[in-house]
Design an enzyme around this catalytic site. Structure first.
Site, PDB file in Angstrom:
ATOM      1  N   TYR A  51       0.836  -1.210   0.000  1.00  0.00           N
ATOM      2  CA  TYR A  51       0.000   0.000   0.000  1.00  0.00           C
ATOM      3  C   TYR A  51       0.874   1.265   0.000  1.00  0.00           C
ATOM      4  CZ  TYR A  51      -3.777  -3.146   1.613  1.00  0.00           C
ATOM      5  OH  TYR A  51      -4.691  -4.173   1.744  1.00  0.00           O
ATOM      6  N   HIS A 109       0.404 -11.687   2.199  1.00  0.00           N
ATOM      7  CA  HIS A 109      -0.683 -10.972   1.514  1.00  0.00           C
ATOM      8  C   HIS A 109      -1.490 -11.890   0.575  1.00  0.00           C
ATOM      9  CE1 HIS A 109      -1.755  -6.632   0.175  1.00  0.00           C
ATOM     10  NE2 HIS A 109      -2.796  -7.420   0.026  1.00  0.00           N
TER      11      HIS A 109
HETATM   12  N1  LIG Z   1      -5.846  -8.583   2.003  1.00  0.00           N
HETATM   13  C1  LIG Z   1      -6.210  -8.125   0.824  1.00  0.00           C
HETATM   14  O1  LIG Z   1      -5.894  -8.700  -0.221  1.00  0.00           O
HETATM   15  C2  LIG Z   1      -7.033  -6.909   0.757  1.00  0.00           C
HETATM   16  C3  LIG Z   1      -7.164  -6.112   1.876  1.00  0.00           C
HETATM   17  N2  LIG Z   1      -7.913  -4.954   1.836  1.00  0.00           N
HETATM   18  C4  LIG Z   1      -8.044  -4.194   3.089  1.00  0.00           C
HETATM   19  O2  LIG Z   1      -9.429  -4.050   3.380  1.00  0.00           O
HETATM   20  C5  LIG Z   1      -9.733  -2.672   3.568  1.00  0.00           C
HETATM   21  C6  LIG Z   1     -11.174  -2.361   3.200  1.00  0.00           C
HETATM   22  O3  LIG Z   1     -11.451  -2.706   1.862  1.00  0.00           O
HETATM   23  P1  LIG Z   1     -11.613  -1.629   0.702  1.00  0.00           P
HETATM   24  O4  LIG Z   1     -11.221  -2.328  -0.551  1.00  0.00           O
HETATM   25  O5  LIG Z   1     -10.916  -0.399   1.063  1.00  0.00           O
HETATM   26  O6  LIG Z   1     -13.170  -1.418   0.581  1.00  0.00           O
HETATM   27  P2  LIG Z   1     -14.376  -1.053   1.569  1.00  0.00           P
HETATM   28  O7  LIG Z   1     -15.401  -2.116   1.358  1.00  0.00           O
HETATM   29  O8  LIG Z   1     -13.892  -0.775   2.927  1.00  0.00           O
HETATM   30  O9  LIG Z   1     -14.951   0.268   0.895  1.00  0.00           O
HETATM   31  C7  LIG Z   1     -14.234   1.471   0.899  1.00  0.00           C
HETATM   32  C8  LIG Z   1     -15.019   2.468   0.038  1.00  0.00           C
HETATM   33  O10 LIG Z   1     -16.294   2.673   0.622  1.00  0.00           O
HETATM   34  C9  LIG Z   1     -16.516   4.068   0.874  1.00  0.00           C
HETATM   35  N3  LIG Z   1     -17.263   4.099   2.133  1.00  0.00           N
HETATM   36  C10 LIG Z   1     -16.809   3.800   3.373  1.00  0.00           C
HETATM   37  N4  LIG Z   1     -17.779   3.836   4.278  1.00  0.00           N
HETATM   38  C11 LIG Z   1     -18.900   4.180   3.614  1.00  0.00           C
HETATM   39  C12 LIG Z   1     -20.237   4.387   4.003  1.00  0.00           C
HETATM   40  N5  LIG Z   1     -20.628   4.233   5.282  1.00  0.00           N
HETATM   41  N6  LIG Z   1     -21.140   4.749   3.063  1.00  0.00           N
HETATM   42  C13 LIG Z   1     -20.771   4.907   1.777  1.00  0.00           C
HETATM   43  N7  LIG Z   1     -19.507   4.713   1.316  1.00  0.00           N
HETATM   44  C14 LIG Z   1     -18.585   4.349   2.241  1.00  0.00           C
HETATM   45  C15 LIG Z   1     -15.133   4.668   0.943  1.00  0.00           C
HETATM   46  O11 LIG Z   1     -15.172   6.014   0.503  1.00  0.00           O
HETATM   47  P3  LIG Z   1     -14.625   7.231   1.426  1.00  0.00           P
HETATM   48  O12 LIG Z   1     -13.198   6.915   1.739  1.00  0.00           O
HETATM   49  O13 LIG Z   1     -14.817   8.407   0.530  1.00  0.00           O
HETATM   50  O14 LIG Z   1     -15.511   7.244   2.633  1.00  0.00           O
HETATM   51  C16 LIG Z   1     -14.366   3.811  -0.062  1.00  0.00           C
HETATM   52  O15 LIG Z   1     -14.603   4.275  -1.374  1.00  0.00           O
HETATM   53  C17 LIG Z   1      -8.703  -1.976   2.674  1.00  0.00           C
HETATM   54  O16 LIG Z   1      -8.626  -0.595   2.937  1.00  0.00           O
HETATM   55  C18 LIG Z   1      -7.470  -2.774   3.009  1.00  0.00           C
HETATM   56  O17 LIG Z   1      -6.945  -2.366   4.256  1.00  0.00           O
HETATM   57  C19 LIG Z   1      -8.580  -4.594   0.692  1.00  0.00           C
HETATM   58  C20 LIG Z   1      -8.469  -5.340  -0.463  1.00  0.00           C
HETATM   59  C21 LIG Z   1      -7.668  -6.552  -0.521  1.00  0.00           C
HETATM   60  O1  LIG Z   2      -5.783  -4.000  -1.250  1.00  0.00           O
HETATM   61  C1  LIG Z   2      -5.167  -5.074  -1.204  1.00  0.00           C
HETATM   62  O2  LIG Z   2      -4.756  -5.583  -0.164  1.00  0.00           O
HETATM   63  C2  LIG Z   2      -4.914  -5.765  -2.440  1.00  0.00           C
HETATM   64  O3  LIG Z   2      -4.465  -6.903  -2.476  1.00  0.00           O
HETATM   65  C3  LIG Z   2      -5.201  -4.952  -3.632  1.00  0.00           C
HETATM   66  O4  LIG Z   2      -4.184  -5.079  -4.557  1.00  0.00           O
HETATM   67  C4  LIG Z   2      -6.464  -5.351  -4.247  1.00  0.00           C
HETATM   68  O5  LIG Z   2      -6.402  -6.679  -4.489  1.00  0.00           O
HETATM   69  C5  LIG Z   2      -6.678  -4.548  -5.463  1.00  0.00           C
HETATM   70  O6  LIG Z   2      -7.152  -3.456  -5.339  1.00  0.00           O
HETATM   71  C6  LIG Z   2      -6.284  -5.063  -6.772  1.00  0.00           C
HETATM   72  O7  LIG Z   2      -6.670  -4.155  -7.753  1.00  0.00           O
END
Ligand SMILES: NC(=O)C1=CN([C@@H]2O[C@H](COP(=O)(O)OP(=O)(O)OC[C@H]3O[C@@H](n4cnc5c(N)ncnc54)[C@H](OP(=O)(O)O)[C@@H]3O)[C@@H](O)[C@H]2O)C=CC1
Ligand SMILES: O=C(O)C(=O)[C@@H](O)[C@H](O)C(=O)CO
Length: 279
Positions: A51, A109
């Site tokens: 990240y 990851h």
């Molecule tokens: N291990 C892995 O492979 C992965 C891990 N992750 C982790 O998981 C976390 C969360 O997943 P993420 O992909 O960010 O997605 P989320 O499902 O947490 O959604 C985030 C989005 O939702 C919006 N949002 C947040 N709260 C609200 C609400 N109450 N109402 C409307 N919109 C809302 C945010 O906008 P805004 O910021 O404008 O509020 C942002 O655009 C990541 O940040 C990361 O730390 C994510 C993907 C892969």
């Molecule tokens: O957000 C994470 O932890 C991921 O692994 C991201 O790379 C996620 O998978 C993604 O956004 C890929 O486009």
């Protein structure tokens, strides 16, 4: 807001039942958002080497009024550094970036099964834990076959598995596997990255009936499944909303109605850990 319940890992680490996602929160804007999240009550921060914001997370922790020992900080090892020595160096680099002495949790990851170095990576995490660089170790995006292999070859089980999980992809079997093996499931993209899921008519009906937002209903569904969601928001008012889950309950019928929204192809970006690799 009601007190946030906790869950305890197999090796005794206490985790809040909701965490804070930090993907895309970088630089000064990220520091402000994460500092705000800490003051809004989030005590579990999820970051990753990839990240490029471990420094941002560390800075937010230093600026926050919440003492370091009250915060669970979790990061992740990228796929390009699974080889044993590289993995250990990367964990050290992760700590230098954050300016922290230790991580509370460190995860692999992605398994990257075609590369096939994830057991070596796991051995490095075991060593990092022995050296005191990390308190607890876990995995992310691991399927049962990957976890079985870790345990068979090292004798050490992960205590957390962080996976894609939301109403369109509710991971019934993987949740059951994790539970059976005393592994806590964490849900990434728990509100589907604010996709059309937040307007789903079935969830909206439940939310309207209870006078709640769809995001609160979804996050409550996850906590009632025994899963730790880690929603990300850059906005303080949404951070507060996403944590405000403990003064209402979903009935068994409401839980089942949401679980029934699961679709076999419900992943947001078709990232099947059996095939998808990330470096
Ligand atoms: N291990 C892995 O492979 C992965 C891990 N992750 C982790 O998981 C976390 C969360 O997943 P993420 O992909 O960010 O997605 P989320 O499902 O947490 O959604 C985030 C989005 O939702 C919006 N949002 C947040 N709260 C609200 C609400 N109450 N109402 C409307 N919109 C809302 C945010 O906008 P805004 O910021 O404008 O509020 C942002 O655009 C990541 O940040 C990361 O730390 C994510 C993907 C892969
Ligand atoms: O957000 C994470 O932890 C991921 O692994 C991201 O790379 C996620 O998978 C993604 O956004 C890929 O486009």
């Amino acid at each position: 807001m009601n007190k946030i319940p906790t869950l305890t890992t197999a090796d005794g680490l206490t985790l809040p039942s909701v965490g804070f996602g930090t993907y895309k929160l970088n630089g000064a804007v990220g520091v402000n958002a994460i500092t705000k999240a800490l003051s809004n009550g989030y005590h579990l921060l999820d970051t990753a080497f990839n990240y490029e914001n471990e420094g941002t997370v560390g800075e937010a922790i230093r600026r926050s009024d919440v003492p370091r020992e009250k915060i669970i900080v979790s990061s992740k090892l990228p796929g390009r550094h699974h080889k044993y020595n590289e993995a250990l160096t990367t964990i050290q680099e992760s700590l230098y970036r954050a300016g922290l002495d230790y991580y509370d949790m460190y995860l692999i990851h992605w398994p990257n099964p075609k590369e096939n170095h994830y057991v070596e990576a796991w051995q490095a995490l075991i060593t990092a834990q022995k050296w005191g660089l990390v308190r607890s170790i876990g995995v992310s995006n691991f399927l049962p076959e990957h976890i079985d292999r870790l345990v068979k070859e090292t004798g050490v089980s992960p205590v957390v598995n962080q996976i894609e999980l939301h109403p369109y992809f509710s991971e019934k079997q993987l949740r059951a596997y994790d539970e059976k093996h005393n592994i806590i499931t964490m849900a990434w993209s728990p509100i589907g990255r604010a996709s059309s899921m937040l307007k789903d008519p079935v969830i909206k009906k439940i939310a309207d009936h209870k006078g709640l937002s769809t995001s609160r209903v979804i996050l409550r569904w996850e906590t009632q499944l025994g899963v730790i969601p880690i929603p990300k928001s850059s906005k303080s008012f949404r951070q507060v909303e996403n944590l405000d889950l403990f003064d209402f309950k979903l009935s068994d019928e409401e839980m089942q109605t949401i679980t029934n929204l699961d679709k076999p192809d419900g992943r947001l970006n078709n990232q099947d850990p059996a095939k998808y690799e990330e470096f």
